[in-house]
Scaffold this motif. Structure first.
Motif, PDB file in Angstrom:
ATOM      1  N   PRO A  27       0.817  -1.211   0.000  1.00 31.45           N
ATOM      2  CA  PRO A  27       0.000   0.000   0.000  1.00 31.45           C
ATOM      3  C   PRO A  27       0.857   1.270   0.000  1.00 31.45           C
ATOM      4  N   VAL A  28       0.335   2.283  -0.652  1.00 26.25           N
ATOM      5  CA  VAL A  28       1.037   3.552  -0.771  1.00 26.25           C
ATOM      6  C   VAL A  28       1.399   4.107   0.603  1.00 26.25           C
ATOM      7  N   GLU A  29       0.469   4.021   1.552  1.00 27.77           N
ATOM      8  CA  GLU A  29       0.735   4.541   2.896  1.00 27.77           C
ATOM      9  C   GLU A  29       1.973   3.887   3.498  1.00 27.77           C
ATOM     10  N   SER A  30       2.091   2.583   3.329  1.00 26.39           N
ATOM     11  CA  SER A  30       3.238   1.852   3.884  1.00 26.39           C
ATOM     12  C   SER A  30       4.546   2.280   3.236  1.00 26.39           C
ATOM     13  N   LEU A  31       4.525   2.483   1.925  1.00 21.48           N
ATOM     14  CA  LEU A  31       5.738   2.925   1.234  1.00 21.48           C
ATOM     15  C   LEU A  31       6.209   4.273   1.773  1.00 21.48           C
ATOM     16  N   ILE A  32       5.266   5.184   1.976  1.00 17.36           N
ATOM     17  CA  ILE A  32       5.616   6.521   2.465  1.00 17.36           C
ATOM     18  C   ILE A  32       6.065   6.455   3.922  1.00 17.36           C
TER      19      ILE A  32
END
Length: 149
Positions: A27-32
């Motif tokens: 998920p994008v949130e995890s990458l950030i």
């Protein structure tokens, strides 16, 4: 029948294995959040945020917001398809690669670009730095004053 079942089980297992290896499935949130956690002072947003794996420009749209005035027309067109008045709990990252704009909706429950939305009135590039501050289980992100060279 037994061979068909074995083939289905194998293909399902193989698909799950491949999905687990793909960094774009994260998920994008995890990458950030991972990028922020690895860099205590400032960091760049990962290229993997974009489905193509490479983004050239990015804007952030907050609730009740719009594309920055100086943003390219493709961003203004993409923002027209977002209902920014529907919820206060979402924010949108719009990433432009060579040909398309991809919109990703991110919950503000754990990651918040919009806490200081006045700082977001611009188009961001891949080498722009971000600062993070964690409070009450929310990581607040703001543009950092310098750019990575």
């Amino acid at each position: 029948m037994k061979k068909d079942f074995q083939a289905i089980v194998f293909m399902t297992s193989f698909s799950i294995f491949l999905a687990g290896c793909s960094s774009s499935s994260q998920p994008v949130e995890s990458l950030i959040l991972d990028a922020a956690a690895k860099n205590s002072s400032a960091f760049v947003l990962p290229q993997e945020l974009s489905p193509s794996g490479v983004w050239q420009e990015l804007i952030i749209v907050c609730p009740y917001g719009d594309a920055p005035a100086q943003a390219k027309e493709v961003f203004h067109d993409a923002v027209k398809s977002i209902d920014t008045t529907d919820t206060d709990t979402s924010q949108w990252l719009l990433m432009k690669d060579a040909e398309t704009v991809t919109t990703v909706t991110i919950s503000r429950n754990s990651l918040d670009f919009c806490a200081h939305s006045d700082a977001l009135n611009k188009t961001f590039l891949p080498n722009d730095l971000w600062a993070s501050k964690s409070t009450d289980e929310i990581t607040i992100l703001t543009p950092a004053p310098t750019t990575k060279t």
